[in-house]
Design a protein around this motif. Structure first.
Motif, mmCIF file in Angstrom:
data_model
loop_
_atom_site.group_PDB
_atom_site.id
_atom_site.type_symbol
_atom_site.label_atom_id
_atom_site.label_comp_id
_atom_site.label_asym_id
_atom_site.label_seq_id
_atom_site.Cartn_x
_atom_site.Cartn_y
_atom_site.Cartn_z
ATOM 1 N N PHE A 132 0.847 -1.202 0.000
ATOM 2 C CA PHE A 132 0.000 0.000 0.000
ATOM 3 C C PHE A 132 0.881 1.251 0.000
ATOM 4 C CE2 PHE A 132 -3.836 -2.430 1.421
ATOM 5 C CZ PHE A 132 -4.691 -1.936 0.446
ATOM 6 N N ALA A 133 1.981 1.206 0.789
ATOM 7 C CA ALA A 133 2.827 2.397 0.943
ATOM 8 C C ALA A 133 3.560 2.745 -0.355
ATOM 9 C CB ALA A 133 3.824 2.184 2.078
ATOM 10 N N VAL A 134 4.004 1.723 -1.121
ATOM 11 C CA VAL A 134 4.810 2.020 -2.309
ATOM 12 C C VAL A 134 3.947 2.376 -3.526
ATOM 13 C CG1 VAL A 134 6.738 0.556 -1.601
ATOM 14 C CG2 VAL A 134 4.962 -0.394 -3.066
ATOM 15 N N ARG A 135 2.650 2.341 -3.364
ATOM 16 C CA ARG A 135 1.795 2.716 -4.492
ATOM 17 C C ARG A 135 2.005 4.177 -4.879
ATOM 18 N NH1 ARG A 135 -2.626 -0.243 -6.060
ATOM 19 N NH2 ARG A 135 -3.900 1.592 -6.378
ATOM 20 N N ARG A 136 2.364 4.984 -3.871
ATOM 21 C CA ARG A 136 2.626 6.395 -4.163
ATOM 22 C C ARG A 136 4.080 6.711 -3.793
ATOM 23 N NH1 ARG A 136 -1.638 10.107 -1.483
ATOM 24 N NH2 ARG A 136 -3.144 8.527 -2.092
ATOM 25 N N PRO A 137 5.028 6.465 -4.718
ATOM 26 C CA PRO A 137 6.430 6.690 -4.382
ATOM 27 C C PRO A 137 6.739 8.185 -4.266
ATOM 28 C CG PRO A 137 6.202 5.991 -6.676
ATOM 29 C CD PRO A 137 4.832 5.988 -6.086
ATOM 30 N N PRO A 138 7.757 8.569 -3.492
ATOM 31 C CA PRO A 138 8.616 7.702 -2.707
ATOM 32 C C PRO A 138 7.979 7.322 -1.369
ATOM 33 C CG PRO A 138 9.317 9.975 -2.484
ATOM 34 C CD PRO A 138 8.150 9.982 -3.435
ATOM 35 N N ALA A 139 8.107 6.050 -1.023
ATOM 36 C CA ALA A 139 7.573 5.574 0.248
ATOM 37 C C ALA A 139 8.548 5.944 1.363
ATOM 38 C CB ALA A 139 7.394 4.069 0.183
ATOM 39 N N MET A 146 10.251 -2.495 7.010
ATOM 40 C CA MET A 146 9.146 -3.448 7.035
ATOM 41 C C MET A 146 9.327 -4.525 5.960
ATOM 42 S SD MET A 146 5.379 -2.319 7.875
ATOM 43 C CE MET A 146 5.759 -2.176 9.583
ATOM 44 N N LEU A 147 9.865 -4.112 4.815
ATOM 45 C CA LEU A 147 10.126 -5.053 3.724
ATOM 46 C C LEU A 147 11.167 -6.082 4.171
ATOM 47 C CD1 LEU A 147 9.540 -5.797 0.819
ATOM 48 C CD2 LEU A 147 11.190 -4.099 0.084
ATOM 49 N N VAL A 211 11.308 3.170 -2.461
ATOM 50 C CA VAL A 211 11.478 3.604 -1.069
ATOM 51 C C VAL A 211 12.466 4.763 -1.017
ATOM 52 C CG1 VAL A 211 12.256 2.881 1.224
ATOM 53 C CG2 VAL A 211 10.934 1.311 -0.197
ATOM 54 N N GLU A 212 12.162 5.736 -0.179
ATOM 55 C CA GLU A 212 13.005 6.910 -0.010
ATOM 56 C C GLU A 212 14.414 6.512 0.434
ATOM 57 O OE1 GLU A 212 11.421 10.835 1.919
ATOM 58 O OE2 GLU A 212 12.337 9.592 3.450
ATOM 59 N N TRP A 213 15.414 7.243 -0.053
ATOM 60 C CA TRP A 213 16.792 6.913 0.301
ATOM 61 C C TRP A 213 17.140 7.435 1.685
ATOM 62 C CZ3 TRP A 213 20.883 6.962 -4.124
ATOM 63 C CH2 TRP A 213 20.474 6.062 -5.109
ATOM 64 N N GLU A 215 19.327 9.462 2.867
ATOM 65 C CA GLU A 215 19.534 10.891 3.111
ATOM 66 C C GLU A 215 18.316 11.716 2.706
ATOM 67 O OE1 GLU A 215 22.178 12.145 4.648
ATOM 68 O OE2 GLU A 215 22.954 10.123 4.883
ATOM 69 N N GLY A 216 17.227 11.025 2.414
ATOM 70 C CA GLY A 216 16.020 11.750 2.060
ATOM 71 C C GLY A 216 15.883 12.032 0.579
ATOM 72 N N GLU A 217 16.923 11.670 -0.210
ATOM 73 C CA GLU A 217 16.826 11.868 -1.655
ATOM 74 C C GLU A 217 16.040 10.721 -2.267
ATOM 75 O OE1 GLU A 217 20.614 12.198 -3.524
ATOM 76 O OE2 GLU A 217 21.353 13.349 -1.809
ATOM 77 N N THR A 218 15.619 10.918 -3.491
ATOM 78 C CA THR A 218 14.902 9.860 -4.167
ATOM 79 C C THR A 218 15.469 9.704 -5.566
ATOM 80 O OG1 THR A 218 12.975 10.559 -2.983
ATOM 81 C CG2 THR A 218 12.627 9.008 -4.767
ATOM 82 N N PRO A 219 15.933 8.507 -5.913
ATOM 83 C CA PRO A 219 16.418 8.299 -7.276
ATOM 84 C C PRO A 219 15.237 8.253 -8.239
ATOM 85 C CG PRO A 219 16.369 6.238 -6.120
ATOM 86 C CD PRO A 219 15.910 7.275 -5.144
ATOM 87 N N LEU A 220 15.540 8.316 -9.510
ATOM 88 C CA LEU A 220 14.473 8.258 -10.505
ATOM 89 C C LEU A 220 13.872 6.863 -10.544
ATOM 90 C CD1 LEU A 220 15.907 10.148 -13.590
ATOM 91 C CD2 LEU A 220 13.766 10.638 -12.465
ATOM 92 N N PRO A 221 12.640 6.678 -10.148
ATOM 93 C CA PRO A 221 12.050 5.346 -10.287
ATOM 94 C C PRO A 221 11.495 5.186 -11.695
ATOM 95 C CG PRO A 221 10.698 6.781 -8.883
ATOM 96 C CD PRO A 221 11.711 7.631 -9.565
ATOM 97 N N PRO A 222 12.085 4.293 -12.512
ATOM 98 C CA PRO A 222 11.691 4.210 -13.908
ATOM 99 C C PRO A 222 10.242 3.810 -14.119
ATOM 100 C CG PRO A 222 13.130 2.386 -13.306
ATOM 101 C CD PRO A 222 13.091 3.311 -12.141
#
Ligand SMILES: [Zn+2]
Length: 234
Positions: A132-139, A146-147, A211-213, A215-222
């Motif tokens: 449910f959480a990863v449906r709206r990235p970044p989680a 939890m994973l 999932v959020e990195w 340091e709080g950054e988020t890579p490009l999720p393709p």
């Protein structure tokens, strides 16, 4: 700015490329963004390094929801009924574990309760939360934790061993009493199938990608929908 060495951290690269080590032959190689249904094989040994499921979130989510319903049914309905000399008795999984505890078998009772109840129940709960959480990235980052817990719990949920044990006991008891498998027994069987289906359809790489990195950054999720959000450090 702390130094971070990460295979996927390629700065402002437009196409995310991941470097992975083949689990079979240890060859380091770069994984390109895969199309839906695509597979990447190791250049040296041919081992499948990554697959991109056509539906990485919704299908496992539907299966996990089904597993949650079946789990509740399997644990609230009688596992099996016994009839002998005019008497009838039936029990659930928890009832069986409690009875073992009462009969002076605490170790077996705890193992049954953990492997047939706590572990599969936690796995379903963790997977539902993650999906449910990863449906709206970044989680958020706790989703990654939890994973990890879901992955830890999976080998401990041994519904199939439980079924085998019950079947052996059924055959032995069948000569002495009339045994009727209950709804809970069919529920356990369905859980075995559903758990396998979740394992096959879920793609942990895709989940981690959303999932959020640290340091709080988020890579490009393709494959993720929505634009990239770069959050200032927390
Ligand atoms: Zn290889």
């Amino acid at each position: 700015m702390p130094l971070r060495v990460s295979a996927g951290n390629l700065g402002a690269a437009p196409v995310p490329v991941e470097t992975v080590a083949c689990p079979e032959c240890d060859l380091l190689q770069r994984l390109p963004a895969l199309p839906p249904g695509g597979k990447a094989r190791c250049a040296r040994c041919g081992f499948t390094l990554a697959t991109q499921p056509t539906d990485p979130i919704d299908r496992p989510l539907a299966l996990t929801l089904a597993a949650a319903i079946v789990f509740i049914v399997a644990h609230t309905t009688p596992l099996l009924g016994l009839s002998a000399v005019g008497r009838h008795a039936s029990t659930t999984i928890a009832g069986g574990a409690y009875e073992m505890w009462q009969q002076g078998e605490p170790v077996t009772a705890v193992v049954v309760a953990f492997c047939a109840g706590i572990a599969p129940g936690s796995y379903i709960l963790f997977m539902l939360t993650v999906l449910f959480a990863v449906r709206r990235p970044p989680a958020p980052r706790w989703v990654g934790e939890m994973l990890r817990w879901a992955h830890f719990m999976r080998p401990w949920s041994m519904n199939e061993v439980m079924i085998l044990g019950i079947l052996v006991a059924l055959i032995k008891i069948a000569e002495l009493a009339t045994v009727e498998p209950g709804i809970g027994m069919y529920g356990l069987g369905a859980l075995v199938v559903l758990f396998t289906a979740i394992m096959v359809t879920v793609d942990r790489r895709e989940l981690w990608r959303r999932v959020e990195w640290a340091e709080g950054e988020t890579p490009l999720p393709p494959a993720a929908r929505g634009s990239t959000r770069a959050e200032a450090g927390r």
